[in-house]
Write a protein that holds these residues in place. Structure first.
Motif, PDB file in Angstrom:
ATOM      1  N   THR A 119       0.828  -1.166  -0.155  1.00 52.27           N
ATOM      2  CA  THR A 119       0.023   0.132  -0.137  1.00 52.27           C
ATOM      3  C   THR A 119       0.917   1.179  -0.037  1.00 52.27           C
ATOM      4  OG1 THR A 119      -0.059   0.316   2.439  1.00 52.27           O
ATOM      5  CG2 THR A 119      -1.910  -1.252   1.448  1.00 52.27           C
ATOM      6  N   ALA A 120       0.294   2.490   0.185  1.00 51.73           N
ATOM      7  CA  ALA A 120       1.091   3.585   0.230  1.00 51.73           C
ATOM      8  C   ALA A 120       1.983   3.714   1.346  1.00 51.73           C
ATOM      9  CB  ALA A 120       0.195   4.530   0.435  1.00 51.73           C
ATOM     10  N   ASP A 121       1.725   2.928   2.230  1.00 53.01           N
ATOM     11  CA  ASP A 121       2.927   3.002   3.353  1.00 53.01           C
ATOM     12  C   ASP A 121       3.349   1.700   3.991  1.00 53.01           C
ATOM     13  OD1 ASP A 121       0.443   2.143   4.801  1.00 53.01           O
ATOM     14  OD2 ASP A 121       0.235   3.756   6.075  1.00 53.01           O
ATOM     15  N   THR A 122       2.945   0.612   3.013  1.00 54.13           N
ATOM     16  CA  THR A 122       3.798  -0.866   3.596  1.00 54.13           C
ATOM     17  C   THR A 122       4.199  -1.480   2.167  1.00 54.13           C
ATOM     18  OG1 THR A 122       1.824  -0.914   5.021  1.00 54.13           O
ATOM     19  CG2 THR A 122       2.992  -2.986   4.495  1.00 54.13           C
ATOM     20  N   HIS A 123       5.302  -1.911   2.619  1.00 61.19           N
ATOM     21  CA  HIS A 123       5.896  -2.862   1.373  1.00 61.19           C
ATOM     22  C   HIS A 123       6.257  -4.216   2.030  1.00 61.19           C
ATOM     23  CE1 HIS A 123       8.299  -3.505  -2.347  1.00 61.19           C
ATOM     24  NE2 HIS A 123       9.060  -4.219  -1.570  1.00 61.19           N
ATOM     25  N   ASN A 124       6.072  -5.282   1.353  1.00 62.07           N
ATOM     26  CA  ASN A 124       5.898  -6.445   1.601  1.00 62.07           C
ATOM     27  C   ASN A 124       7.351  -7.185   1.132  1.00 62.07           C
ATOM     28  OD1 ASN A 124       3.650  -7.166   3.309  1.00 62.07           O
ATOM     29  ND2 ASN A 124       2.850  -6.135   1.663  1.00 62.07           N
ATOM     30  N   LEU A 125       8.077  -8.104   1.433  1.00 65.32           N
ATOM     31  CA  LEU A 125       9.009  -8.939   1.134  1.00 65.32           C
ATOM     32  C   LEU A 125       8.993 -10.439   1.410  1.00 65.32           C
ATOM     33  CD1 LEU A 125      12.288  -8.770  -0.241  1.00 65.32           C
ATOM     34  CD2 LEU A 125      13.039  -8.385   1.793  1.00 65.32           C
ATOM     35  N   ILE A 126       9.340 -11.184   0.451  1.00 68.09           N
ATOM     36  CA  ILE A 126       9.223 -12.671   0.962  1.00 68.09           C
ATOM     37  C   ILE A 126      10.667 -13.257   0.744  1.00 68.09           C
ATOM     38  CG2 ILE A 126       7.959 -14.738  -0.111  1.00 68.09           C
ATOM     39  CD1 ILE A 126       6.111 -12.168   0.595  1.00 68.09           C
ATOM     40  N   VAL A 127      10.673 -14.147   1.790  1.00 67.39           N
ATOM     41  CA  VAL A 127      11.887 -15.120   1.882  1.00 67.39           C
ATOM     42  C   VAL A 127      11.371 -16.367   2.343  1.00 67.39           C
ATOM     43  CG1 VAL A 127      12.614 -14.164   4.153  1.00 67.39           C
ATOM     44  CG2 VAL A 127      14.538 -14.862   2.702  1.00 67.39           C
ATOM     45  N   CYS A 128      12.607 -17.178   2.240  1.00 56.63           N
ATOM     46  CA  CYS A 128      12.474 -18.659   2.840  1.00 56.63           C
ATOM     47  C   CYS A 128      13.630 -18.702   3.587  1.00 56.63           C
ATOM     48  CB  CYS A 128      11.989 -19.862   2.112  1.00 56.63           C
ATOM     49  SG  CYS A 128      12.245 -21.550   3.023  1.00 56.63           S
ATOM     50  N   THR A 129      13.710 -18.497   4.963  1.00 58.44           N
ATOM     51  CA  THR A 129      15.116 -18.673   5.728  1.00 58.44           C
ATOM     52  C   THR A 129      15.801 -20.118   5.787  1.00 58.44           C
ATOM     53  OG1 THR A 129      14.327 -18.494   7.817  1.00 58.44           O
ATOM     54  CG2 THR A 129      14.857 -16.513   6.861  1.00 58.44           C
ATOM     55  N   LEU A 130      14.670 -21.036   5.869  1.00 59.24           N
ATOM     56  CA  LEU A 130      15.093 -22.318   6.174  1.00 59.24           C
ATOM     57  C   LEU A 130      15.452 -22.981   4.937  1.00 59.24           C
ATOM     58  CD1 LEU A 130      12.123 -23.304   8.570  1.00 59.24           C
ATOM     59  CD2 LEU A 130      14.484 -22.814   9.199  1.00 59.24           C
ATOM     60  N   CYS A 131      14.887 -22.780   3.584  1.00 56.80           N
ATOM     61  CA  CYS A 131      15.500 -23.351   2.705  1.00 56.80           C
ATOM     62  C   CYS A 131      15.141 -22.529   1.447  1.00 56.80           C
ATOM     63  CB  CYS A 131      14.774 -24.981   2.329  1.00 56.80           C
ATOM     64  SG  CYS A 131      12.823 -24.900   2.622  1.00 56.80           S
ATOM     65  N   SER A 132      14.137 -22.923   0.416  1.00 56.09           N
ATOM     66  CA  SER A 132      14.015 -22.207  -0.672  1.00 56.09           C
ATOM     67  C   SER A 132      12.541 -22.146  -1.052  1.00 56.09           C
ATOM     68  CB  SER A 132      14.748 -22.914  -1.750  1.00 56.09           C
ATOM     69  OG  SER A 132      14.616 -23.985  -2.068  1.00 56.09           O
ATOM     70  N   CYS A 133      11.478 -22.271   0.061  1.00 61.06           N
ATOM     71  CA  CYS A 133      10.120 -22.257  -0.519  1.00 61.06           C
ATOM     72  C   CYS A 133       9.703 -21.050  -1.240  1.00 61.06           C
ATOM     73  CB  CYS A 133       9.440 -21.978   0.987  1.00 61.06           C
ATOM     74  SG  CYS A 133       9.482 -23.704   1.972  1.00 61.06           S
ATOM     75  N   TYR A 134       9.016 -21.378  -2.031  1.00 55.33           N
ATOM     76  CA  TYR A 134       8.615 -20.193  -3.090  1.00 55.33           C
ATOM     77  C   TYR A 134       7.454 -20.925  -3.878  1.00 55.33           C
ATOM     78  CZ  TYR A 134       9.549 -17.427  -7.378  1.00 55.33           C
ATOM     79  OH  TYR A 134       9.567 -16.308  -8.616  1.00 55.33           O
ATOM     80  N   PRO A 135       6.341 -20.076  -4.320  1.00 55.02           N
ATOM     81  CA  PRO A 135       5.331 -20.319  -4.915  1.00 55.02           C
ATOM     82  C   PRO A 135       5.382 -20.756  -6.376  1.00 55.02           C
ATOM     83  CG  PRO A 135       5.299 -18.104  -5.001  1.00 55.02           C
ATOM     84  CD  PRO A 135       6.439 -18.307  -4.204  1.00 55.02           C
TER      85      PRO A 135
END
Lengths: 230, 92
Positions: A119-135
């Motif tokens: 949104t105007a004031d929120t930015h999201n970032l995706i990671v998988c610290t344990l392995c490489s989970c990804y859609p």
């Protein structure tokens, strides 16, 4: 390309090839002759046993590889563009992104997908610290950097520094929400629709949606500036 | 009502999916995700009990203290219920 070896005395009148360099002066890539790793041998052994015992077939395995290769960020881009143009779809997407993707006809198997909205004031970032989970079932295979220890460890610890390296300088007024895919859910960022796209069609909007903006390491492209002819 | 939880500070051997950097840290339940097979059994091909799974939101201040780039930024992770303990709210 610089070259500085003068320790041989053969005739320089003709185009000669430096050792290990192509005629255009680039190094040849090494042949992929490394021995199999333990896990590669294990994969081959288990695969061959499963085929031998009739649990699966080579054709089924090839079919699954083809299916995974057919998945690409374009699938996610279509989902994002639909959300930008259809408020009812967007609300279904934020409620259950897996079902919303299936509704568009994407074969994502049992994927549990959560969409997180920028949104105007929120930015999201995706990671998988344990392995490489990804859609993967929606976007296909992840980029190599997504699986590196550097990205996985730094994205949770210093996301702003990581985003700066991706060319994304977010103001201090923007809250960053990092999502660590530690278990059964997979994540996709629903980026904010770029300004100046009011007249674009859903298909044109999908062209603006990059893989990185659905991971959160980028923003959507902005439409080409300047008048479009005709 | 916001429910505060702390990730258990355990270091058991074997396959677990509660990241070490979150153990002992306190956050709030962002949402409940339903019940999923316990990966600590699934990883070994054992029959797995269904365990409730939650998305827990932590502040970067909670995770990294003074080292946080911006204390109010957040990190969400999925944590199984058996890794969480309730943290009582402050006095009413």
């Amino acid at each position: 390309m610089p070259h500085d070896h003068h320790d041989h005395d053969h005739d320089h009148d003709h185009d000669h090839h430096h050792h290990g360099l192509s005629p255009s002066g680039h190094p040849y890539r090494q042949d992929d002759d490394a021995p199999l790793t333990y896990w590669q041998r294990m994969e081959i052994a288990v695969r061959e046993l499963l085929i031998e015992k009739g649990v699966t077939t080579a054709a089924e395995i090839a079919g699954q590889i083809d299916l995974m290769d057919s998945r690409s960020p374009a699938n996610g881009a279509a989902v994002v563009a639909r959300a930008w143009t259809d408020p009812a779809f967007k609300s279904r997407l934020l409620d259950n992104a897996g079902d919303a993707s299936r509704e568009m006809g994407f074969d994502i198997g049992p994927l549990h997908l959560i969409a997180v909205e920028n949104t105007a004031d929120t930015h999201n970032l995706i990671v998988c610290t344990l392995c490489s989970c990804y859609p993967r079932n929606l976007l296909g295979l992840p980029p190599d950097w997504y699986k590196t220890r550097a990205y996985r460890s730094r994205a949770v610890r210093e996301p702003r520094a990581v985003l700066t390296e991706f060319g994304l300088d977010l103001p201090d007024s923007t809250t960053i929400r990092v999502h660590d895919s530690t278990a059964d859910m997979r994540y996709i960022v629903l980026p904010a629709r770029p300004a100046g796209t009011e007249d674009l069609t859903e298909a044109e909007l999908a062209e603006l949606v990059t893989r990185d903006c659905m991971i959160g390491t980028g923003l959507p492209r902005t439409p080409q500036t300047g008048a479009t002819a005709g | 009502m916001v429910k505060r939880v702390r990730v258990r500070s355990l270091m058991p051997p074997g396959h677990v999916r509660a990241p070490a950097y979150l153990r002992g840290k306190t956050g709030v339940i962002e949402r409940s995700l339903g019940a999923f097979g316990n990966p600590e059994q699934l990883a070994y091909g054992l029959p797995a009990e269904k365990k409730p799974l939650f998305r827990v939101r932590f502040t970067m201040a909670e995770l990294w203290g003074d080292q946080a780039e911006r204390p109010a930024d957040t990190l969400d992770a999925e944590i199984y219920g058996h890794w969480l303990e309730e943290v009582p709210d402050h006095a009413p």
